[in-house]
Design a protein around this motif. Structure first.
Motif, PDB file in Angstrom:
ATOM      1  N   SER A  13      12.337 -10.641  -0.595  1.00  0.00           N
ATOM      2  CA  SER A  13      11.583  -9.853   0.330  1.00  0.00           C
ATOM      3  C   SER A  13      11.729  -8.387  -0.026  1.00  0.00           C
ATOM      4  N   GLU A  14      12.849  -7.977  -0.630  1.00  0.00           N
ATOM      5  CA  GLU A  14      12.968  -6.598  -1.065  1.00  0.00           C
ATOM      6  C   GLU A  14      12.033  -6.365  -2.253  1.00  0.00           C
ATOM      7  N   ASP A  15      11.984  -7.381  -3.134  1.00  0.00           N
ATOM      8  CA  ASP A  15      11.069  -7.286  -4.264  1.00  0.00           C
ATOM      9  C   ASP A  15       9.638  -7.263  -3.745  1.00  0.00           C
ATOM     10  N   ASP A  16       9.388  -8.125  -2.782  1.00  0.00           N
ATOM     11  CA  ASP A  16       8.041  -8.150  -2.180  1.00  0.00           C
ATOM     12  C   ASP A  16       7.767  -6.816  -1.499  1.00  0.00           C
ATOM     13  N   GLN A  17       8.783  -6.344  -0.879  1.00  0.00           N
ATOM     14  CA  GLN A  17       8.601  -5.072  -0.187  1.00  0.00           C
ATOM     15  C   GLN A  17       8.338  -3.969  -1.207  1.00  0.00           C
ATOM     16  N   LEU A  18       9.077  -4.022  -2.317  1.00  0.00           N
ATOM     17  CA  LEU A  18       8.867  -3.026  -3.356  1.00  0.00           C
ATOM     18  C   LEU A  18       7.476  -3.173  -3.946  1.00  0.00           C
ATOM     19  N   ARG A  19       7.099  -4.403  -4.178  1.00  0.00           N
ATOM     20  CA  ARG A  19       5.770  -4.676  -4.699  1.00  0.00           C
ATOM     21  C   ARG A  19       4.725  -4.239  -3.686  1.00  0.00           C
ATOM     22  N   ASP A  20       4.956  -4.586  -2.467  1.00  0.00           N
ATOM     23  CA  ASP A  20       4.031  -4.184  -1.409  1.00  0.00           C
ATOM     24  C   ASP A  20       3.991  -2.658  -1.313  1.00  0.00           C
ATOM     25  N   ALA A  21       5.153  -2.047  -1.454  1.00  0.00           N
ATOM     26  CA  ALA A  21       5.220  -0.594  -1.391  1.00  0.00           C
ATOM     27  C   ALA A  21       4.496  -0.014  -2.606  1.00  0.00           C
ATOM     28  N   ASP A  22       4.699  -0.635  -3.793  1.00  0.00           N
ATOM     29  CA  ASP A  22       4.003  -0.172  -5.000  1.00  0.00           C
ATOM     30  C   ASP A  22       2.490  -0.327  -4.839  1.00  0.00           C
ATOM     31  N   GLU A  23       2.106  -1.490  -4.321  1.00  0.00           N
ATOM     32  CA  GLU A  23       0.668  -1.731  -4.095  1.00  0.00           C
ATOM     33  C   GLU A  23       0.123  -0.728  -3.082  1.00  0.00           C
ATOM     34  N   LEU A  24       0.922  -0.549  -2.028  1.00  0.00           N
ATOM     35  CA  LEU A  24       0.519   0.399  -1.002  1.00  0.00           C
ATOM     36  C   LEU A  24       0.469   1.801  -1.612  1.00  0.00           C
ATOM     37  N   LEU A  25       1.446   2.102  -2.424  1.00  0.00           N
ATOM     38  CA  LEU A  25       1.480   3.393  -3.078  1.00  0.00           C
ATOM     39  C   LEU A  25       0.283   3.538  -4.012  1.00  0.00           C
ATOM     40  N   GLY A  26      -0.076   2.492  -4.744  1.00  0.00           N
ATOM     41  CA  GLY A  26      -1.252   2.497  -5.623  1.00  0.00           C
ATOM     42  C   GLY A  26      -2.524   2.678  -4.827  1.00  0.00           C
ATOM     43  N   GLU A  27      -2.611   1.930  -3.731  1.00  0.00           N
ATOM     44  CA  GLU A  27      -3.801   2.040  -2.877  1.00  0.00           C
ATOM     45  C   GLU A  27      -3.896   3.440  -2.300  1.00  0.00           C
ATOM     46  N   LEU A  28      -2.749   3.957  -1.842  1.00  0.00           N
ATOM     47  CA  LEU A  28      -2.742   5.298  -1.280  1.00  0.00           C
ATOM     48  C   LEU A  28      -3.076   6.322  -2.371  1.00  0.00           C
ATOM     49  N   GLY A  29      -2.600   6.083  -3.580  1.00  0.00           N
ATOM     50  CA  GLY A  29      -2.908   6.976  -4.698  1.00  0.00           C
ATOM     51  C   GLY A  29      -4.396   6.971  -4.995  1.00  0.00           C
ATOM     52  N   ARG A  30      -4.951   5.719  -5.018  1.00  0.00           N
ATOM     53  CA  ARG A  30      -6.398   5.612  -5.253  1.00  0.00           C
ATOM     54  C   ARG A  30      -7.172   6.258  -4.119  1.00  0.00           C
ATOM     55  N   GLU A  31      -6.705   6.060  -2.896  1.00  0.00           N
ATOM     56  CA  GLU A  31      -7.367   6.659  -1.745  1.00  0.00           C
ATOM     57  C   GLU A  31      -7.259   8.186  -1.807  1.00  0.00           C
ATOM     58  N   ILE A  32      -6.072   8.664  -2.212  1.00  0.00           N
ATOM     59  CA  ILE A  32      -5.881  10.106  -2.362  1.00  0.00           C
ATOM     60  C   ILE A  32      -6.815  10.614  -3.458  1.00  0.00           C
ATOM     61  N   TRP A  33      -6.877   9.852  -4.573  1.00  0.00           N
ATOM     62  CA  TRP A  33      -7.753  10.255  -5.683  1.00  0.00           C
ATOM     63  C   TRP A  33      -9.206  10.305  -5.210  1.00  0.00           C
ATOM     64  N   GLN A  34      -9.635   9.261  -4.438  1.00  0.00           N
ATOM     65  CA  GLN A  34     -11.005   9.225  -3.916  1.00  0.00           C
ATOM     66  C   GLN A  34     -11.239  10.392  -2.952  1.00  0.00           C
ATOM     67  N   LEU A  35     -10.226  10.635  -2.103  1.00  0.00           N
ATOM     68  CA  LEU A  35     -10.367  11.744  -1.156  1.00  0.00           C
ATOM     69  C   LEU A  35     -10.412  13.088  -1.897  1.00  0.00           C
ATOM     70  N   GLU A  36      -9.549  13.197  -2.949  1.00  0.00           N
ATOM     71  CA  GLU A  36      -9.589  14.431  -3.735  1.00  0.00           C
ATOM     72  C   GLU A  36     -10.936  14.580  -4.422  1.00  0.00           C
ATOM     73  N   ARG A  37     -11.442  13.458  -4.938  1.00  0.00           N
ATOM     74  CA  ARG A  37     -12.778  13.473  -5.588  1.00  0.00           C
ATOM     75  C   ARG A  37     -13.843  13.890  -4.577  1.00  0.00           C
ATOM     76  N   LYS A  38     -13.786  13.289  -3.385  1.00  0.00           N
ATOM     77  CA  LYS A  38     -14.744  13.658  -2.328  1.00  0.00           C
ATOM     78  C   LYS A  38     -14.585  15.135  -1.963  1.00  0.00           C
TER      79      LYS A  38
END
Length: 172
Positions: A13-38
């Motif tokens: 679950s820590e690995d999942d959490q890390l993965r989930d956090a990484d995925e969340l971090l990736g999604e947030l990064g992409r969202e930040i990138w999209q927001l920065e682009r906008k």
């Protein structure tokens, strides 16, 4: 084993959490990138809007300046036309006055000529009347003289005829 399973689950679950956090971090990064682009697109739009607004303000200022120039030109034209109209009106009034004076002068001259013509006609009529009177008097005088001459001729003829008759009787 249950403990070992729990620890793995916890690790998982820590690995999942890390993965989930990484995925969340990736999604947030992409969202930040999209927001920065906008944000960049919106900033570019805003910049174009500001440039267009400045261009429009310059164009409005130019149009306002052109309109002011046109108004000044129109006002100057109107003033010049009024000046010309007044000058023409003054000139026409002056010409009308001169022509009225000429008309009055010609009327007076015409009246003087009429009076002179009437006087001349009257004098002519008087002269004709005098000439006719003189002609009639001379005709009358000629008739009187003709009658007198006729009478004298008759008397002379009678005297001559008496003398001729008297000498003819003597000669016989």
């Amino acid at each position: 084993m249950a403990k070992a399973g729990k620890g793995k689950q916890k690790e998982k679950s820590e690995d999942d959490q890390l993965r989930d956090a990484d995925e969340l971090l990736g999604e947030l990064g992409r969202e930040i990138w999209q927001l920065e682009r906008k944000l960049v697109i919106e900033a570019e739009k805003y910049q174009r809007y500001m440039i267009e607004q400045l261009d429009l303000k310059r164009e409005i200022a130019q149009l306002g300046e052109q309109m002011d120039n046109e108004e000044k030109l129109t006002a100057n034209t109107r003033i010049e036309m009024c000046r010309q109209y007044k000058a023409m009106q003054t000139e026409l009034c002056h010409r009308i006055d001169l022509l009225q004076q000429t008309i009055d002068s010609l009327r007076q001259e015409l009246e003087t000529q009429r009076v002179t013509l009437e006087n001349t006609k009257q004098e002519k009529d008087e002269i004709i009347a005098q000439k006719n009177k003189k002609i009639n008097e001379q005709k009358q005088q000629m008739e009187n003289m003709a009658i007198l001459f006729g009478t004298m001729l008759k008397e002379t003829l009678e005297k001559m005829s008496h003398k001729v008759d008297g000498q003819g009787a003597r000669v016989k």
